[in-house]
Design a protein around this motif. Sequence first.
Motif, PDB file in Angstrom:
ATOM      1  N   PRO A 130      21.038  68.749  25.523  1.00  0.00           N
ATOM      2  CA  PRO A 130      20.549  69.930  26.256  1.00  0.00           C
ATOM      3  C   PRO A 130      19.187  70.381  25.732  1.00  0.00           C
ATOM      4  O   PRO A 130      18.940  70.389  24.526  1.00  0.00           O
ATOM      5  CB  PRO A 130      21.627  70.986  25.986  1.00  0.00           C
ATOM      6  CG  PRO A 130      22.868  70.195  25.720  1.00  0.00           C
ATOM      7  CD  PRO A 130      22.413  68.959  25.013  1.00  0.00           C
ATOM      8  N   GLY A 131      18.310  70.726  26.659  1.00  0.00           N
ATOM      9  CA  GLY A 131      16.968  71.167  26.303  1.00  0.00           C
ATOM     10  C   GLY A 131      15.945  70.055  26.283  1.00  0.00           C
ATOM     11  O   GLY A 131      14.741  70.321  26.229  1.00  0.00           O
ATOM     12  N   ALA A 132      16.401  68.794  26.333  1.00  0.00           N
ATOM     13  CA  ALA A 132      15.475  67.663  26.246  1.00  0.00           C
ATOM     14  C   ALA A 132      14.784  67.425  27.586  1.00  0.00           C
ATOM     15  O   ALA A 132      15.334  67.714  28.647  1.00  0.00           O
ATOM     16  CB  ALA A 132      16.220  66.408  25.819  1.00  0.00           C
ATOM     17  N   PRO A 133      13.576  66.853  27.551  1.00  0.00           N
ATOM     18  CA  PRO A 133      12.927  66.447  28.794  1.00  0.00           C
ATOM     19  C   PRO A 133      13.521  65.138  29.293  1.00  0.00           C
ATOM     20  O   PRO A 133      13.965  64.297  28.503  1.00  0.00           O
ATOM     21  CB  PRO A 133      11.464  66.267  28.386  1.00  0.00           C
ATOM     22  CG  PRO A 133      11.545  65.859  26.948  1.00  0.00           C
ATOM     23  CD  PRO A 133      12.717  66.590  26.369  1.00  0.00           C
ATOM     24  N   VAL A 134      13.550  64.961  30.594  1.00  0.00           N
ATOM     25  CA  VAL A 134      13.940  63.685  31.196  1.00  0.00           C
ATOM     26  C   VAL A 134      12.929  63.377  32.288  1.00  0.00           C
ATOM     27  O   VAL A 134      12.627  64.230  33.127  1.00  0.00           O
ATOM     28  CB  VAL A 134      15.390  63.738  31.734  1.00  0.00           C
ATOM     29  CG1 VAL A 134      15.574  64.870  32.734  1.00  0.00           C
ATOM     30  CG2 VAL A 134      15.767  62.418  32.371  1.00  0.00           C
ATOM     31  N   LEU A 135      12.362  62.177  32.239  1.00  0.00           N
ATOM     32  CA  LEU A 135      11.354  61.792  33.224  1.00  0.00           C
ATOM     33  C   LEU A 135      12.044  61.355  34.507  1.00  0.00           C
ATOM     34  O   LEU A 135      13.020  60.606  34.482  1.00  0.00           O
ATOM     35  CB  LEU A 135      10.482  60.661  32.686  1.00  0.00           C
ATOM     36  CG  LEU A 135       9.787  60.906  31.342  1.00  0.00           C
ATOM     37  CD1 LEU A 135       8.823  59.760  31.031  1.00  0.00           C
ATOM     38  CD2 LEU A 135       9.054  62.235  31.332  1.00  0.00           C
ATOM     39  N   VAL A 136      11.516  61.823  35.636  1.00  0.00           N
ATOM     40  CA  VAL A 136      12.080  61.495  36.942  1.00  0.00           C
ATOM     41  C   VAL A 136      10.952  61.100  37.879  1.00  0.00           C
ATOM     42  O   VAL A 136       9.815  61.532  37.727  1.00  0.00           O
ATOM     43  CB  VAL A 136      12.861  62.677  37.534  1.00  0.00           C
ATOM     44  CG1 VAL A 136      14.009  63.079  36.613  1.00  0.00           C
ATOM     45  CG2 VAL A 136      11.956  63.876  37.800  1.00  0.00           C
ATOM     46  N   GLU A 137      11.273  60.285  38.848  1.00  0.00           N
ATOM     47  CA  GLU A 137      10.293  59.954  39.877  1.00  0.00           C
ATOM     48  C   GLU A 137      10.006  61.202  40.715  1.00  0.00           C
ATOM     49  O   GLU A 137      10.836  62.095  40.832  1.00  0.00           O
ATOM     50  CB  GLU A 137      10.834  58.840  40.777  1.00  0.00           C
ATOM     51  CG  GLU A 137      11.010  57.524  40.050  1.00  0.00           C
ATOM     52  CD  GLU A 137      11.732  56.487  40.884  1.00  0.00           C
ATOM     53  OE1 GLU A 137      11.282  55.329  40.903  1.00  0.00           O
ATOM     54  OE2 GLU A 137      12.748  56.835  41.514  1.00  0.00           O
ATOM     55  N   ALA A 186       3.407  60.297  30.554  1.00  0.00           N
ATOM     56  CA  ALA A 186       4.495  61.272  30.520  1.00  0.00           C
ATOM     57  C   ALA A 186       5.364  61.088  29.277  1.00  0.00           C
ATOM     58  O   ALA A 186       5.773  62.064  28.640  1.00  0.00           O
ATOM     59  CB  ALA A 186       5.346  61.153  31.785  1.00  0.00           C
ATOM     60  N   PHE A 187       5.647  59.847  28.906  1.00  0.00           N
ATOM     61  CA  PHE A 187       6.405  59.604  27.680  1.00  0.00           C
ATOM     62  C   PHE A 187       5.650  60.148  26.466  1.00  0.00           C
ATOM     63  O   PHE A 187       6.219  60.802  25.584  1.00  0.00           O
ATOM     64  CB  PHE A 187       6.663  58.103  27.498  1.00  0.00           C
ATOM     65  CG  PHE A 187       7.920  57.599  28.155  1.00  0.00           C
ATOM     66  CD1 PHE A 187       9.151  58.160  27.866  1.00  0.00           C
ATOM     67  CD2 PHE A 187       7.869  56.541  29.054  1.00  0.00           C
ATOM     68  CE1 PHE A 187      10.319  57.685  28.455  1.00  0.00           C
ATOM     69  CE2 PHE A 187       9.023  56.060  29.654  1.00  0.00           C
ATOM     70  CZ  PHE A 187      10.251  56.630  29.359  1.00  0.00           C
ATOM     71  N   ALA A 240       8.914  51.850  28.468  1.00  0.00           N
ATOM     72  CA  ALA A 240      10.101  52.539  27.976  1.00  0.00           C
ATOM     73  C   ALA A 240      10.495  52.022  26.593  1.00  0.00           C
ATOM     74  O   ALA A 240      10.837  52.807  25.694  1.00  0.00           O
ATOM     75  CB  ALA A 240      11.253  52.360  28.954  1.00  0.00           C
ATOM     76  N   ARG A 241      10.436  50.704  26.422  1.00  0.00           N
ATOM     77  CA  ARG A 241      10.808  50.123  25.118  1.00  0.00           C
ATOM     78  C   ARG A 241       9.870  50.618  24.028  1.00  0.00           C
ATOM     79  O   ARG A 241      10.310  50.973  22.916  1.00  0.00           O
ATOM     80  CB  ARG A 241      10.755  48.587  25.208  1.00  0.00           C
ATOM     81  CG  ARG A 241      11.108  47.873  23.908  1.00  0.00           C
ATOM     82  CD  ARG A 241      12.570  48.067  23.577  1.00  0.00           C
ATOM     83  NE  ARG A 241      12.918  47.436  22.321  1.00  0.00           N
ATOM     84  CZ  ARG A 241      12.766  47.984  21.129  1.00  0.00           C
ATOM     85  NH1 ARG A 241      12.255  49.214  21.030  1.00  0.00           N
ATOM     86  NH2 ARG A 241      13.120  47.358  20.032  1.00  0.00           N
ATOM     87  N   ASP A 242       8.569  50.673  24.303  1.00  0.00           N
ATOM     88  CA  ASP A 242       7.607  51.157  23.311  1.00  0.00           C
ATOM     89  C   ASP A 242       7.846  52.623  22.956  1.00  0.00           C
ATOM     90  O   ASP A 242       7.554  53.053  21.833  1.00  0.00           O
ATOM     91  CB  ASP A 242       6.173  50.981  23.832  1.00  0.00           C
ATOM     92  CG  ASP A 242       5.748  49.515  23.880  1.00  0.00           C
ATOM     93  OD1 ASP A 242       6.470  48.671  23.310  1.00  0.00           O
ATOM     94  OD2 ASP A 242       4.714  49.214  24.512  1.00  0.00           O
ATOM     95  N   ALA A 243       8.377  53.386  23.923  1.00  0.00           N
ATOM     96  CA  ALA A 243       8.651  54.807  23.685  1.00  0.00           C
ATOM     97  C   ALA A 243      10.013  55.020  23.038  1.00  0.00           C
ATOM     98  O   ALA A 243      10.384  56.167  22.747  1.00  0.00           O
ATOM     99  CB  ALA A 243       8.577  55.583  25.000  1.00  0.00           C
ATOM    100  N   GLY A 244      10.759  53.940  22.820  1.00  0.00           N
ATOM    101  CA  GLY A 244      12.107  54.082  22.289  1.00  0.00           C
ATOM    102  C   GLY A 244      13.019  54.816  23.255  1.00  0.00           C
ATOM    103  O   GLY A 244      13.867  55.606  22.845  1.00  0.00           O
TER     104      GLY A 244
END
Length: 476
Positions: free
Chosen positions: A196-203, A239-240, A274-278
């Motif tokens: 909870p509280g975390a960002p999540v990237l969306v299209e 964004a990441f 995504a892999r580079d951003a973990g």
Amino acid sequence: MQERSSVGELANHLRSELDRYSPGGKLPSSRALVERFRVSPVTVTRALAQLTAEGLVVTRPGAGAFRAAPRATTAATGDTSWQEVALSADGAADVVPRTVDASAVLATLAAPPPGVIEFNGGYLHPSLQPERAMTAALSRAGRRPGAWSRPPMEGLPELREWFARGIGGAVTAADVLVSAGGQTALTTALRALAPPGAPVLVESPTYPGMLAIARAAGLRPVPVPVDADGVRPALLADAFHATGARVFVCQPLFQNPTGAVLAPARRPEVLRIARDAGAFVIEDDFVRRLVHEDAGPLPPPLAADDPDGVVVHVGSLTKATSPSFRVSALAAHGPVLQRLRAIQVVDTFFVPRPLQEAALELVGSPAWPRHLRAVSAELKTRRDTMTAALRLELPDFSLPHIPSGGYHLWLRLPAGTEEQSLTTAALREGVALTPGRPYFSAEPPAAHIRLSFAAVAGTGEIVEGVRRLRAAYGTG
């Protein structure tokens, strides 16, 4: 649809006549009702079942139907205003309020009023659903040994294997969990991967149901723009970097609502970023089985090209069958699978075994490929009919992309057009559509609408619906 209407009409007739009978009095026999109202025995049975559910009638096997005793006087309604304080106080310390707004989801689930053409539907019209095949599959499933016993928590091995083969690559049955529909699988994945509280990237734009899941879990959806070739990798990397997010949710195939397919050159880029951003990529592969006849070979799921466990894959049977056939796959590789499994078990235990057995019977039957071919041809016909009607009746509406899969078109409205005003005017004219605003997690760049061509009865309704939309546009 006619049977459903007859059931309601008969129930209304019987309800209006109940005062003729004293409590405990016997109603006419089913045979008498069939003859009097000229309906089928099934209609009579369903109408009586409706009155039984309302507490107006009691049925006794072998004896018939009787008027129920009057209900006890309903207690006075209490004062529930205290709940406003309690519900607000519980979330006072949350970084992101866990408010639940289901309005955008309900817009695609609620049936429109009679006579309204359903351009806002998210599922196949009953005439396109494999009803006979599903009924036969469910019947055969019920006769399978152990059909009503508890299934493995991860799902039936044969069904997991079937889903794994469909995903391809190195995915095996051991990487798959059977889940209760795509919405449930997405909810499990987001809960597993982001606190909870975390960002999540969306299209951007994206499926409103996923945005509702994220916000209900206290997550912060961060938009990443999509163009005709899918998500834009450079903006995804930015964004990441800017947010520190560890999750990106995407629909690489026939994206909802744009219909875009992630370009071949972008697929490895998205996985690498995504892999580079973990970070994890949640792949919502929701309409792979609703490809149009002219689509050509489809790209494999992202999960098929992912040996490192970046992708958490969601695939469902629901869109290609029925909204009530809620069977899906949740696939992942590595330690994350155990977290997904734990959350799913805690939330739902498991998908009912009869439904899993029915899914196996359905996808293993000769009727399954026939159904997919028929739907593929019909969706192309409907898409072409709607596209032609829009170009004729509403040439000012911009249709930047005509998809070769899925069940809808995404239109940009002329400058100055109000989405909500058009939606309201369209409903007055007898056509229900979906405004574009709920598909954006931030301010939209322009006004849009989404029109579904799968939930209507046929091409005639599509042409008439577009004609009504033109009339609404002229008055909105």
